[in-house]
Each structure stands twice: as structure tokens, then as C-alpha cells.
Design a protein around this motif. Structure first.
Motif, PDB file in Angstrom:
ATOM      1  N   MET A  87      13.189  76.785  33.200  1.00 28.22           N
ATOM      2  CA  MET A  87      12.214  78.020  33.489  1.00 28.22           C
ATOM      3  C   MET A  87      11.519  78.160  34.839  1.00 28.22           C
ATOM      4  SD  MET A  87      12.608  78.978  30.516  1.00 28.22           S
ATOM      5  CE  MET A  87      11.753  80.339  30.917  1.00 28.22           C
ATOM      6  N   MET A  88      11.558  77.145  35.497  1.00 25.93           N
ATOM      7  CA  MET A  88      10.671  77.268  36.855  1.00 25.93           C
ATOM      8  C   MET A  88      11.501  78.101  37.682  1.00 25.93           C
ATOM      9  SD  MET A  88       7.956  75.769  36.882  1.00 25.93           S
ATOM     10  CE  MET A  88       7.626  75.164  38.791  1.00 25.93           C
ATOM     11  N   PHE A  89      12.679  78.795  37.304  1.00 24.75           N
ATOM     12  CA  PHE A  89      13.596  79.873  38.251  1.00 24.75           C
ATOM     13  C   PHE A  89      13.222  81.038  37.765  1.00 24.75           C
ATOM     14  CE2 PHE A  89      15.129  75.736  39.174  1.00 24.75           C
ATOM     15  CZ  PHE A  89      15.476  75.594  40.437  1.00 24.75           C
ATOM     16  N   LYS A  90      12.465  81.208  36.834  1.00 20.36           N
ATOM     17  CA  LYS A  90      12.366  82.543  36.077  1.00 20.36           C
ATOM     18  C   LYS A  90      11.408  83.476  36.618  1.00 20.36           C
ATOM     19  CE  LYS A  90      15.481  81.958  32.950  1.00 20.36           C
ATOM     20  NZ  LYS A  90      16.750  82.637  33.100  1.00 20.36           N
ATOM     21  N   GLY A  91      10.605  82.918  37.830  1.00 18.21           N
ATOM     22  CA  GLY A  91       9.599  83.984  38.441  1.00 18.21           C
ATOM     23  C   GLY A  91       8.152  83.699  38.299  1.00 18.21           C
ATOM     24  N   THR A  92       7.522  84.594  38.700  1.00 14.37           N
ATOM     25  CA  THR A  92       6.034  84.235  38.709  1.00 14.37           C
ATOM     26  C   THR A  92       5.434  85.642  38.467  1.00 14.37           C
ATOM     27  OG1 THR A  92       5.708  84.855  40.998  1.00 14.37           O
ATOM     28  CG2 THR A  92       6.336  82.818  40.552  1.00 14.37           C
ATOM     29  N   ARG A  93       3.706  85.697  38.566  1.00 12.67           N
ATOM     30  CA  ARG A  93       3.282  86.760  38.311  1.00 12.67           C
ATOM     31  C   ARG A  93       3.570  87.928  39.319  1.00 12.67           C
ATOM     32  NH1 ARG A  93      -1.584  86.570  35.196  1.00 12.67           N
ATOM     33  NH2 ARG A  93      -2.222  88.574  36.559  1.00 12.67           N
ATOM     34  N   THR A  94       4.011  87.512  40.356  1.00 11.74           N
ATOM     35  CA  THR A  94       4.603  88.569  41.490  1.00 11.74           C
ATOM     36  C   THR A  94       6.177  88.632  41.437  1.00 11.74           C
ATOM     37  OG1 THR A  94       2.664  87.565  42.650  1.00 11.74           O
ATOM     38  CG2 THR A  94       4.349  88.891  43.893  1.00 11.74           C
ATOM     39  N   ILE A  95       6.790  87.493  41.468  1.00 11.55           N
ATOM     40  CA  ILE A  95       8.284  87.437  41.405  1.00 11.55           C
ATOM     41  C   ILE A  95       8.916  87.665  40.221  1.00 11.55           C
ATOM     42  CG2 ILE A  95      10.285  86.339  42.190  1.00 11.55           C
ATOM     43  CD1 ILE A  95       8.464  86.691  44.728  1.00 11.55           C
TER      44      ILE A  95
ATOM     45  N   ASP B  72       6.000  94.840  36.274  1.00  8.28           N
ATOM     46  CA  ASP B  72       4.644  95.327  36.037  1.00  8.28           C
ATOM     47  C   ASP B  72       4.292  94.039  35.105  1.00  8.28           C
ATOM     48  OD1 ASP B  72       2.257  95.825  34.406  1.00  8.28           O
ATOM     49  OD2 ASP B  72       3.171  98.153  33.649  1.00  8.28           O
ATOM     50  N   ILE B  73       3.222  93.235  35.766  1.00  7.61           N
ATOM     51  CA  ILE B  73       2.959  91.891  35.300  1.00  7.61           C
ATOM     52  C   ILE B  73       2.156  91.956  34.011  1.00  7.61           C
ATOM     53  CG2 ILE B  73       1.078  91.678  36.788  1.00  7.61           C
ATOM     54  CD1 ILE B  73       3.169  88.956  35.231  1.00  7.61           C
ATOM     55  N   GLU B  74       1.065  92.983  33.906  1.00  5.83           N
ATOM     56  CA  GLU B  74       0.282  93.150  32.716  1.00  5.83           C
ATOM     57  C   GLU B  74       1.206  93.341  31.432  1.00  5.83           C
ATOM     58  OE1 GLU B  74      -2.718  91.825  32.951  1.00  5.83           O
ATOM     59  OE2 GLU B  74      -2.444  91.801  34.965  1.00  5.83           O
ATOM     60  N   ALA B  75       2.114  94.585  31.551  1.00 10.35           N
ATOM     61  CA  ALA B  75       2.919  94.825  30.538  1.00 10.35           C
ATOM     62  C   ALA B  75       3.924  93.700  30.232  1.00 10.35           C
ATOM     63  CB  ALA B  75       3.524  96.040  30.884  1.00 10.35           C
ATOM     64  N   ASN B  76       4.313  92.837  30.981  1.00  7.47           N
ATOM     65  CA  ASN B  76       5.039  91.831  31.067  1.00  7.47           C
ATOM     66  C   ASN B  76       4.289  90.810  30.206  1.00  7.47           C
ATOM     67  OD1 ASN B  76       7.009  89.844  33.292  1.00  7.47           O
ATOM     68  ND2 ASN B  76       7.174  89.834  31.025  1.00  7.47           N
ATOM     69  N   LEU B  77       3.150  90.388  30.454  1.00  3.92           N
ATOM     70  CA  LEU B  77       2.488  89.371  29.770  1.00  3.92           C
ATOM     71  C   LEU B  77       1.941  90.016  28.124  1.00  3.92           C
ATOM     72  CD1 LEU B  77      -0.092  88.156  32.549  1.00  3.92           C
ATOM     73  CD2 LEU B  77       2.057  86.918  31.788  1.00  3.92           C
ATOM     74  N   LYS B  78       2.008  90.965  28.327  1.00  4.86           N
ATOM     75  CA  LYS B  78       1.498  91.582  26.809  1.00  4.86           C
ATOM     76  C   LYS B  78       2.836  91.474  25.818  1.00  4.86           C
ATOM     77  CE  LYS B  78      -0.368  95.768  24.738  1.00  4.86           C
ATOM     78  NZ  LYS B  78       0.548  96.814  24.697  1.00  4.86           N
ATOM     79  N   LEU B  79       3.801  91.664  26.482  1.00  6.66           N
ATOM     80  CA  LEU B  79       5.168  91.673  25.787  1.00  6.66           C
ATOM     81  C   LEU B  79       5.473  90.131  25.213  1.00  6.66           C
ATOM     82  CD1 LEU B  79       7.443  93.521  24.938  1.00  6.66           C
ATOM     83  CD2 LEU B  79       8.710  92.844  27.111  1.00  6.66           C
ATOM     84  N   LEU B  80       5.355  89.125  26.358  1.00  5.15           N
ATOM     85  CA  LEU B  80       5.707  87.915  26.005  1.00  5.15           C
ATOM     86  C   LEU B  80       4.661  87.389  24.973  1.00  5.15           C
ATOM     87  CD1 LEU B  80       5.852  86.436  29.773  1.00  5.15           C
ATOM     88  CD2 LEU B  80       7.889  87.012  28.246  1.00  5.15           C
ATOM     89  N   LYS B  81       3.396  87.793  25.162  1.00  6.25           N
ATOM     90  CA  LYS B  81       2.756  87.417  23.789  1.00  6.25           C
ATOM     91  C   LYS B  81       3.347  87.826  22.376  1.00  6.25           C
ATOM     92  CE  LYS B  81      -1.443  86.066  21.996  1.00  6.25           C
ATOM     93  NZ  LYS B  81      -0.857  86.241  20.460  1.00  6.25           N
TER      94      LYS B  81
ATOM     95  N   MET C  95       7.008  80.556  48.094  1.00  2.00           N
ATOM     96  CA  MET C  95       7.699  80.422  47.068  1.00  2.00           C
ATOM     97  C   MET C  95       7.378  79.203  45.915  1.00  2.00           C
ATOM     98  SD  MET C  95       9.698  83.062  46.859  1.00  2.00           S
ATOM     99  CE  MET C  95      11.001  82.743  46.013  1.00  2.00           C
ATOM    100  N   GLU C  96       7.364  78.072  46.623  1.00  2.00           N
ATOM    101  CA  GLU C  96       6.849  76.893  45.829  1.00  2.00           C
ATOM    102  C   GLU C  96       5.500  76.882  45.192  1.00  2.00           C
ATOM    103  OE1 GLU C  96       9.642  75.177  44.905  1.00  2.00           O
ATOM    104  OE2 GLU C  96      10.795  76.271  46.007  1.00  2.00           O
ATOM    105  N   SER C  97       4.586  77.262  46.171  1.00  6.46           N
ATOM    106  CA  SER C  97       3.205  77.244  45.514  1.00  6.46           C
ATOM    107  C   SER C  97       2.918  78.224  44.562  1.00  6.46           C
ATOM    108  CB  SER C  97       2.128  77.218  46.642  1.00  6.46           C
ATOM    109  OG  SER C  97       2.399  78.502  47.503  1.00  6.46           O
ATOM    110  N   ASP C  98       3.772  79.596  44.773  1.00  6.64           N
ATOM    111  CA  ASP C  98       3.574  80.559  43.732  1.00  6.64           C
ATOM    112  C   ASP C  98       3.954  80.100  42.275  1.00  6.64           C
ATOM    113  OD1 ASP C  98       2.702  83.036  43.171  1.00  6.64           O
ATOM    114  OD2 ASP C  98       4.726  83.839  43.185  1.00  6.64           O
ATOM    115  N   ARG C  99       5.291  79.280  42.226  1.00  2.00           N
ATOM    116  CA  ARG C  99       5.784  79.071  40.951  1.00  2.00           C
ATOM    117  C   ARG C  99       4.998  77.780  40.561  1.00  2.00           C
ATOM    118  NH1 ARG C  99      11.847  76.549  41.234  1.00  2.00           N
ATOM    119  NH2 ARG C  99      11.769  75.636  43.187  1.00  2.00           N
ATOM    120  N   LEU C 100       4.447  77.288  41.330  1.00  5.91           N
ATOM    121  CA  LEU C 100       3.551  76.236  40.764  1.00  5.91           C
ATOM    122  C   LEU C 100       2.065  76.705  40.090  1.00  5.91           C
ATOM    123  CD1 LEU C 100       4.124  73.241  43.129  1.00  5.91           C
ATOM    124  CD2 LEU C 100       4.582  73.009  40.736  1.00  5.91           C
TER     125      LEU C 100
END
Lengths: 579, 506
Positions: free
Chosen positions: A74-82, A86-95, A194-199
């Protein structure tokens, strides 16, 4: 492992320490507890970079086995930026997806209950699903499509790949999870970004399809290899109470049920900076790297609590354990003893003892393979994990010999070590090799980076400089002492592998054509047993079959002919074939 | 399928940022000074020039070429000798001879020392000494502490020049080979590799000639002696040396070691080319006890020296060679979760054409679906242009990772020695990055159309064929039978592992 096998890592760990070699590691500890190790080396315009978390399958519990490894994926699946448009729509969808999955799990629990009490045969058979379940599945497919529309596909990989990073990978073991790659010397800041972002901001997209990928990984490594399934059972048998007993890839029932929420909880404790070490080896300036580490990794908040060491210790084994497997492999034996963890004084003695037994001039090869001609291969080694350790001996029987004969020959070598001191020259040879191997382990920047991380996760990176002296200090008396202490019958677990004839091919089925099911089964059993039989046994059975053939009714003749041919073929093989 | 990409290379002047598509995002640096997206990072240009072959090339008085690259970081010395030979020279009926010569040079002692003495001497020195013969090359290697280099070279040359091929070690090696031979049909990966080569190169080409019980048993010690005598001659040697030595001193040591060993320059026969034309279609091998199908899809590839090789490398990178950013991996693995590893390679053979091969492993029920996805992707890269982003990712990666090819002294010496062995043009590395940088999206589509041919694809499936044929009841649209244009699926039986005779297909 996301993309490579862990055997490689084990190699790095083995090739350690040099008599006079001091690896000049610069260490910086950030305020949040994250440790940064730096070894600047000029030459190749590249940096080997990685970090490790002291988290592996031993930190799991029943119900979430395999989570550490799934997490690594899962650590290769991206971040809020990468990875998103559209991160907000993305998070809502994941929920929403998690909610649907929660309802599906309720259905699954009911199906598993019904299977348990015998109302249905297979909880996974689609025809047993309720209408509600079918609607949920359709709904989930719909959400998955929308997730894809919001994603920037594989952006995490693409950013690195475009920048010239290579060898990006990660690995999970029982004790740790490690992430690494090579970056061009001018791209150090990209690595920190990249590494600090995914952490800091990970987003676990494609969680459920990635679980399927892990299932395929399990099929590839465990289910579809000749001995994978049995090796897994051997581990489970050997460890009584310790979490080393379950596989890193996890039990399938757990893998299927793990939720994204469980993954997030696990992340919060285990991926906190106070549980991490980062390492850079290659062409960079330590002052600049330190500043970047503070700027980027310094953002990570210290975890809510300090990670706990594994609580459950292995119980003392009181009786010998044994398993007998029929597998598509050469007849072989594995003998395992409980010993000590990595870094224990006896761990070094047992490593040297393993080297005395192994290799071209090792005792097992000279005795079992060359002199006694009972085995075609044999080796032994100490395996010190972070919390527990074991010593294993193994050998493949020479054709005509049995795994049990190899086993007894292994015990005779152990007895010699229990009674007699190893001669000085033999011991010196091992120490010479250990000294040279220290240097060999430093040849590649990448290898050194991984080695420092693994050492720091288990004990401390500084063991790379202090362990060599501990190997050189091992005495012949030490070896005799540990041989007597650990190599006792009640402390061992033995796996015997007998050869099951290779199944498959259309030709083989043809030989069984026309036989009754009962006859087919008898033929299969005989075929499985044949490779262990000696010539006189085969001859005796053949004689019986010939006698039966003389008086058997017509409908039994075909089966007898098939059996007779198998026996004759085997006999020819045993007697050298050409006459 | 290996995920590691084929060696790739880099353009120094071109920084990633300059090449990246113009960002829609404005500069949004946070208070910490951390850019909002990595595309906003600035990098100093990295200047890199590949090492020059001639700088390291030396010729001994007997004509042996030596590449010597000093590296004083660690007190180790590596010496590797390439020998012009290979298993393609196995006489008919003696398959396995070259490989046995390779292993027994090291294992079978020398005229001065028994095998046991040699092993003990090498191990006490902590010297790693090895030898081997692969399909088109022989090699002998030495790695040890610099302080022991004289003793190590003595052992090494003893092995290279006067191996004894001790009978008992040969007998043991044969026993090990025969034992492994019995297990030939156990592992689906081994079956897949074997049958793939047979389908592509035919049963008559040397590369698919398998050892048999009879061929191994017929090999005598004298055969080994004769083979060694014929091919392990200094006239066919190229040496790569690296590590903690002074070049002139090492060359003097090598001169001394070769003293009295005349350089026989007898010509070694050329590597034969295959004559078989692969027959397109679906082929299956049944292994009912596994739950995953292993699949290879492809056809004949190309050869080194083809001017399209750079465009082909980029095309394959985008199709399936580039790991997680490639199309096959992305669709089969991350979109659908159908496989753990999936990808493709486009083989550029040195002596005869390599193969184009896409491969993956997927559970029986989804094997057909994954095949269909790969076929779709092979079609798509021919019919439509790749995106700028894909093209830049593949090109930048090749250009930026280029210095990795020469990242250690051992790699510099080894790469140049291999280049000389395979007669690669001397300016190959000097122009590599320019040629990659020149590849356009049109080039990619052109080579895809020219070098990928859907009508010629061989599809090999190894696994539980009944379950694979049943497929997934939820997705009846995917089936092996539908994929087979003519509906014909050819079944390949498992051969007898000791004779390699194939029973007639049912």
C-alpha cells in the motif's frame, strides 16, 4: 515482498563485519526520534537510499496476519498529493468504499457461519450469496470505477522513474519492512520529498485489488511451487507460541478480511518516526543531507506511544516433532533446533559452527556427500532472528538412499562436534573467510545501505563494526559447548520429504485410462512410493504382481500390467538401465 | 519476468523538470519551504561522461586482451576471464559436456593438487574461485584479498590451464545432474521456460537441446579433457580485472602466469542460428496440482545492431518492460489485481534473434482474462500513439540511469570485456543517450507496427488447464477458446524427464 525475494536481504545480513574495517557511519537523531545514517562515498554519481521500520509479521496477531506485508504494497499507492486529481473527492469515495466493504464483511461472516454448521459447502461460491450481497458487489464495482477516474495512475512510480531512480523496491520479513532505491546524485531532495510525503500523508488507494495481488503473490511463491506449502507447514509446526510461526504473507482467511481501518491503526504506531531508521550511502554531502532530513523527515509527528517489543516468547520444546511430506521434489530432510536470537553470544558460535559444516570443504560435504555417499547435497546454518533463533541442517538423499539415512548421518556429525574439539586450522579457515566476507559486503553502496538498515532494526548499525571481533573470538570449546547445549533430540523438529511423482501432463493420464478409480488410486500410491524403494523391494513386489497376474480375472489384467510396467521401469533405473 | 528494467541510460543536460509537462499547479511552497509537488523541485545538472574503453584496454604479449580498472577503496581483487566456447559446441549425444567441463574445472582438482587439496587451499585463503560454461561463453573467476593475489593467481591459473577432472568428482556431478533431471516436470516455471524455447527455436536448435540420462552417462573424463584442451586456449581469452592493484604490476603478473602457454588461435565455430519458424497459436501444458496459470505470449524478436533497437527499447519499456509505469503491469496488476508480476521484454540477440515475450502468472479462473488484456495492449501500442508522458518517462529513465552501467570498477571492466567478446561497436555507449533522446512517439508506433505482429503470436499456458478453460463464471466473455482464432488449442504433453521423449499429443 513487493518485487524481490527476501533471500537477497539474508545475504546482505550474512556478509558482515571486517577485522580491521571500520565503516565510518555518521549518525543524526532527529527530535522526533528518527535516526539517519550516512556514509558518503565518492565515485558513481548516485545515492543508495532507504529506510526501515521495525515492523514485520512478528508484530501482528491472529486475525491480521499478513498485514505488514500488505501494508508494504500500500505504501506505493500514493499520498494526498501524489496519485490523485481531487483529494477531497478521493477521500470521500474511499470512505464510501469502506462502508460498502463493512456490509460485505457482515455478509461474509454469515456465509462462513453457515458453512461451519454445514448449511452450505463453500462460503465463496457466488451462488450462496444473498441478493443484498450481490447488490453490494455491484455497488462496489461502481465505486471502484469512480476511484480510477479520480486517480493519477501509478504516479508514485512515475515520478521516481522519470527522475532516473532505479531498483525501487521494498521487502517485508518477520522482523522488519524496508523501502529502498538508487537515485541520481542530484535528486537527493526528491527522495526526501517522496519518502516523507508517503510517511506523512499516505492514501491507501486500490486497497482491495492490491489484496488480490498479494493473493497472487502467495499462489506464486507458496501454492504453486513444489515445496512452498510444506515449508509453510514446517514453520508453523516448529514454532509453538512465537509469532514466527505464521507466514509473512499471512493466512488466507486473514488476508481476505483485513480492512483499511486496521491498516491505518497499524500504520499510526509502527510507522511513527521513533520506529524508523533511514540510511544514505553514496555521492552526497552529509551537511546538506542532514539539513534535508530535518526539513522533510522533521515534519513527521512522534508516534502516540513507543512501539512495544514482541511480547509472546517461544515456549521451551519438550518433545521431538516430525512431519512427513509427499512432494514433487527429491527426497530430503530438514532438522531444526531452537537456539538463540541475533546478537546473543551463542549466535556467533552457532554461525561459525554452521560454516564448519557447510561449503565445499565443510564437514557435511566431505563426509555425507564424498565419503559416505549418502547425500548429494548437505548444508547447515544458524538463523538468528530479532527475537528468536534456530539452527537448521538439511540434506538431499542420493538416489537409492532415504532421507532417514541422511538424517542419521547428520546426527553423527553433530555427535562429533559434541565430543571432539574442532582443530585449530579448520576454525582459522572459517575466520579467514569471515574477514574477507566483511570486505565483500562493502563492495556495493546498495548492499551496505541495506545491511546498515537491517542491523539497526535488529540491534544497532554499529554491530557492523563490532561483530567481526566477536566472530574472531569464537573458540573450539565454545563450539563443543553449544553443540551439547542445543542439539538435543527433544529440542528438534524434523521434516522428511518423500518424492511424489510429478503430476500432470496428458501422457500420464493416458497410462491410467481404462482403470477403475480404485485401481487408479493404487497406481498413484505406488508411483509415490516407488522412488524410495530399493531394488530388492521392487523386485519382491514385481514377483508378487507376476504371481497375481497368472491367476487374476480378465478385468484386473490391465491394472496389473500398468503396475508391472512401472515396477520394471523403476528396476531398470535402479540397476543402471543399460544391459 | 524480471522487473528490473533493461539497462537504461541518461541525459545529463536534460533535467526532469524541464521535460515534465507544464504543471497546472502554481508554485505553492508551504511555509516550511517545502514545495507542494515534487515537480517544483529544482536540481543542479549532473554531468556524466561514460568511461572510455581504450583507457583500460591492454594487450599481453600473447595477444590476450585485459581490461584493468583500479579501485583502492577495499583491499579486494576481482579477475574474470571470458573464454570463447559454449554448450553450442556439445557434440550430438553428449549434451551436457560443456557445462560439465565448466563445473569440473573448479571441482575436479588440477595436475598439481587433488580436488580436496585445491578446495582446502582456496578456502583457507578465503578466495572465491569459480568456473562455468554457459550456452555461448565460458568463464573463470577469482575474488580474494589483495594481499593474497599471488597465491590466488597461482591456483587460478592452475585450474584454468591444467585441470585434472578427477573421476570421483565427475561421478558425483553426474549423480547430482541425474537427480535434478528426474525433477524436470515438477516446477511450472521450469516447464514454461523449456516449452517456450522449443516453440520459438524448435527442438533442433542447440539452445533447446536438453541433456538426457543417456547423454550425461555417455560423457567420460576424456571427453572433458579433450573439450578443455580444444577451447580453453589463451587465444580465446578476454580478461576483466578490477580492484586494489597497480595496473602495470598486475599485467606483469598475468604475463608471468601465461608464460609457456602458447596462444592457440584455432577458429571456434560460429554460434548456429535457429531454422525453425514458430507456429502461432495457443499451446497448453497441463499441471493439475497448481492453482495459478503461467503464461508467455510472443514471437521472434530482433538482433543487436538493428538501428531501430533504441526505439524498440523505449516501445517495450512503455508496453511492459518499465515495471510499474508500463501498460501491462498497470492493467494486469494494479487495475485488476490479476497478477503479482507481469511485463514484457524485447530480446535483441547477439548471435541469432532474441524473442519478444510478455508474461505473467494469474489464478486459474482469471488466466484467460489476463491474456486478453495483454493481447489488447499489444494491439493498442500499434494502433495509437503513446502519450508524451509515457514517452518522457521511458526516455528519461533510460537516460538518467545510464551511469549505473558503470557504477563500480568491476562493472567497468566487465562491461568492456563483454562488449569486446560480443563485438559491440566501440562508440556504442558514447552515443547511447543521444540516440535514446532522439526517439519520437512516431518512432515508437512505427517499430510497434513493424516488430510486433499479432498474427504471429505464440501463446503458452502452463497450469491446471481444466480450471483455466472453465475460467470465471462471472466473466464468460473471457475464454481460451475464444482467444484461439481458429478455436484450436494444442496440448503439449510432459516428456519423460530422463529421455526427453514426448508421448504423442492426445
Amino acid at each position: 515482498m513487493r518485487r524481490f525475494t527476501l533471500a537477497l536481504l539474508a545475504l546482505f545480513l550474512c556478509a558482515a563485519g571486517a577485522r580491521a574495517q571500520n565503516v565510518p557511519v555518521q549518525e543524526v537523531v532527529l527530535d522526533n526520534g528518527l535516526r539517519v545514517l550516512m556514509v558518503p562515498r565518492k565515485g558513481d554519481p548516485n545515492i543508495a537510499a532507504g529506510w526501515i521500520t521495525r515492523t514485520g509479521s512478528v508484530n501482528e496477531r491472529p486475525g491480521i496476519t499478513g498485514l505488514s506485508h500488505l501494508f508494504e504494497h500500500m505504501m506505493f499507492k500514493g499520498t494526498r498529493t501524489i496519485g490523485t486529481k481531487d483529494i477531497e473527492a478521493n477521500l470521500k469515495l474511499l470512505k464510501e468504499m469502506d462502508d460498502v466493504r463493512a456490509q460485505m464483511r457482515a455478509e461474509d461472516k454469515e456465509l462462513i457461519r453457515r458453512a461451519r454448521v454445514g448449511e452450505i459447502d463453500d462460503p465463496k461460491d457466488p451462488k450462496n450469496r444473498s441478493d443484498n450481497y450481490r447488490q453490494l458487489l455491484a455497488r462496489f464495482d461502481e465505486l471502484t470505477k469512480r476511484e480510477k477516474e479520480l486517480m493519477v495512475k501509478d504516479e508514485f512510480d512515475r515520478v521516481y522513474t522519470t527522475a532516473g531512480a532505479s531498483g525501487m523496491n521494498a521487502g517485508t520479513s518477520n522482523d522488519f519492512t524496508v523501502y529502498f532505491l538508487n537515485v541520481p546524485a542530484n535528486k537527493l531532495e526528491l527522495w526526501f520529498w517522496m519518502e516523507s510525503d508517503r510517511l506523512l500523508n499516505p492514501v491507501f488507494r486500490e486497497f482491495y485489488s492490491e489484496r488480490d495481488v498479494v493473493h497472487e503473490e502467495r499462489r506464486l511463491r507458496t501454492d504453486s511451487t513444489p515445496t512452498g506449502k510444506f515449508d509453510e507447514q514446517f514453520d508453523a509446526l516448529f514454532w509453538m507460541s512465537s509469532p514466527y510461526g505464521w507466514p509473512v504473507v499471512g493466512w488466507p482467511s486473514d488476508l481476505e478480511a483485513i480492512t483499511r481501518e486496521e491498516a491505518l491503526d497499524y500504520f499510526a504506531v509502527n510507522y511513527a518516526p521513533n520506529n524508523l531508521t533511514a540510511c544514505l550511502v553514496g555521492d552526497f554531502e552529509p551537511a546538506q543531507a542532514t539539513a534535508l532530513a530535518k526539513k522533510y523527515f522533521g515534519r513527521l509527528p512522534r508516534g502516540p506511544r513507543e512501539p512495544e517489543p514482541v511480547r509472546t516468547q517461544e515456549m521451551k520444546q519438550l518433545a521431538e516433532q516430525r512431519m512427513i511430506a509427499y512432494a514433487e521434489t527429491s527426497p530430503q530432510v530438514r532438522v531444526r533446533y531452537h537456539t538463540q536470537a541475533d546478537g546473543h553470544p551463542d549466535d556467533f558460535v552457532l554461525s561459525v559452527l554452521g560454516d564448519i559444516l557447510s561449503g565445499r570443504t565443510g564437514r557435511l560435504y566431505k563426509s555425507l556427500v564424498l565419503q559416505q555417499e549418502v547425500a548429494n547435497n548437505a548444508s547447515a546454518n544458524q538463523n538468528g532472528n530479532k527475537y528468536e533463533g534456530y539452527f537448521e541442517l538439511r540434506g538431499t538423499a542420493k538416489p537409492g538412499k532415504t532421507p532417514e539415512e541422511v538424517e542419521q548421518a547428520l546426527y553423527r556429525e553433530i555427535e562429533k562436534l559434541q565430543k571432539e574439539l574442532v582443530p585449530a586450522e579448520e576454525l582459522q579457515k572459517i575466520k579467514n573467510q569471515s574477514s574477507a566476507d566483511q570486505f565483500r559486503g562493502l563492495q556495493s553502496n546498495f548492499g551496505l545501505m541495506v545491511q546498515l538498515l537491517l542491523r539497526d532494526a535488529n540491534r544497532s548499525w554499529s554491530s557492523i563494526n563490532t561483530d567481526p571481533a566477536r566472530v574472531q573470538a569464537v573458540t573450539a570449546e565454545d563450539i563443543r559447548r553449544v553443540a551439547n547445549k542445543y542439539f538435543t533430540p527433544e529440542n528438534r523438529t524434523v521434516a522428511i520429504y518423500r518424492t511424489k511423482a510429478a503430476a500432470g501432463g496428458d501422457a500420464e493420464d493416458a497410462t491410467l485410462a481404462g482403470l477403475s478409480d480404485q485401481e487408479k488410486e493404487q497406481v498413484r500410491r505406488l508411483r509415490a512410493a516407488l522412488p524410495q524403494m530399493k531394488a530388492e523391494q521392487v523386485r519382491a513386489i514385481l514377483q508378487q504382481v507376476e504371481q497375481m497376474g497368472a491367476s487374476a480375472p480378465a478385468d484386473k489384467q490391465k491394472g496389473l500390467q500398468v503396475v508391472k510396467k512401472m515396477l520394471e521401469d523403476r528396476l531398470k533405473q535402479l540397476e543402471g538401465g543399460t544391459k | 519476468m524480471k522487473i528490473s528494467r533493461t539497462f537504461a541510460a541518461l541525459l545529463l543536460a536534460l533535467t526532469l523538470l524541464a521535460a515534465a509537462p507544464a504543471a497546472a499547479l502554481a508554485q505553492t511552497a508551504q511555509p516550511s519551504g517545502i514545495p507542494a509537488h515534487p515537480r517544483e523541485l529544482k536540481y543542479t545538472p549532473l554531468n556524466y561522461a561514460p568511461p572510455k574503453r581504450d583507457k583500460y584496454r591492454h594487450v599481453l604479449s600473447n595477444g590476450v586482451v585485459v581490461y584493468a580498472v583500479e579501485d583502492h577503496d577495499l583491499p579486494l581483487v576481482n579477475i574474470s576471464t571470458l573464454v570463447r566456447t559454449g554448450s553450442y559446441l556439445d557434440p550430438a549425444g553428449k549434451e551436457g559436456l560443456a557445462a560439465l567441463v565448466g563445473s569440473q574445472m573448479r571441482a575436479g582438482g588440477t595436475q598439481k593438487m587433488t580436488a580436496e587439496q585445491f578446495d582446502e587451499a582456496a578456502d583457507f585463503l578465503a578466495a572465491q574461485i569459480s568456473s562455468g560454461v554457459s550456452s555461448t561463453q565460458g568463464n573463470a573467476n577469482l575474488n580474494l584479498l589483495a594481499k593474497d593475489v599471488d597465491k590466488g593467481l597461482a591456483l587460478y591459473f592452475d585450474m584454468l590451464r591444467t585441470p585434472a577432472f578427477q573421476e570421483d568428482r565427475l561421478k558425483l556431478a553426474k549423480s547430482q545432474i541425474l537427480q535434478a533431471m528426474e525433477r524436470r516436470n515438477d516446477n511450472t516455471s521450469g516447464i514454461e521456460a523449456r516449452e517456450w524455447n522449443r516453440l520459438l527455436y524448435g527442438a533442433e536448435h542447440f539452445s533447446t537441446k536438453e541433456t538426457t540420462k543417456a547423454s550425461v552417462e555417455s560423457i567420460t573424463r576424456q571427453d572433458l579433457v579433450d573439450f578443455h584442451q580444444k577451447y580453453f586456449q589463451p587465444g580465446g581469452f578476454i580478461i576483466a580485472a578490477s580492484g586494489d592493484f597497480k595496473t602495470d604490476e598486475l599485467l606483469a603478473k598475468l604475463e608471468a602466469a601465461f608464460k609457456g602457454w602458447p596462444a592457440n588461435k584455432a577458429a571456434v565455430p560460429d554460434v548456429p542460428k535457429p531454422t525453425q519458424v514458430p507456429v502461432a497459436g495457443i499451446y497448453t501444458v497441463n499441471k493439475p496440482d497448481v492453482n495459478q496459470g503461467r503464461v508467455s505470449i510472443g514471437h521472434t524478436g530482433s538482433m543487436r545492431g538493428n538501428p531501430d533497437s533504441y526505439a524498440l527499447e523505449i516501445m517495450n519499456d512503455i508496453l511492459g518492460g518499465g515495471g510499474f509505469t508500463s501498460r501491462i503491469m498497470s492493467r494486469v496488476r494494479s487495475d485488476e489485481g490479476l497478477a503479482y508480476s507481469a511485463g514484457s521484454s524485447y530480446g535483441m540477440g547477439v548471435y541469432y534473434p532474441g524473442t519478444f515475450r510478455a508474461s505473467f502468472q494469474s489464478k486459474s479462473a482469471s488466466t484467460s482474462q489476463a491474456i486478453q488484456i495483454v493481447l489488447d495492449e499489444i494491439g493498442r501500442i500499434r494502433t495509437s500513439k503513446v502519450s508524451d508522458e509515457e514517452l518522457q518517462t521511458a526516455k528519461n529513465s533510460a537516460i538518467e540511469t545510464f551511469p549505473r552501467i558503470f557504477s563500480t570498477a568491476a562493472l567497468v571492466a566487465g562491461t568492456f570485456a563483454q562488449d569486446e567478446y560480443t563485438k559491440r561497436p566501440a562508440d556504442y555507449w558514447d552515443t547511447y543517450r543521444q540516440r535514446v533522446a532522439a526517439v519520437t512517439a512516431d518512432d515508437v508506433q512505427r517499430v510497434a507496427q513493424k516488430y510486433l505482429d499479432p498474427s504471429k503470436l505464440v501463446i503458452l499456458v502452463v497450469g491446471n488447464i481444466d480450471d483455466i478453460t472453465k475460467g470465471n463464471p462471472d466473466h464468460p466473455e473471457y475464454s481460451l477458446t475464444k482467444i484461439a482464432a481458429t478455436g484450436q488449442i494444442r496440448r503439449i504433453p510432459l516428456p519423460d524427464p530422463l529421455t526427453m521423449t514426448y508421448p504423442p499429443a492426445p
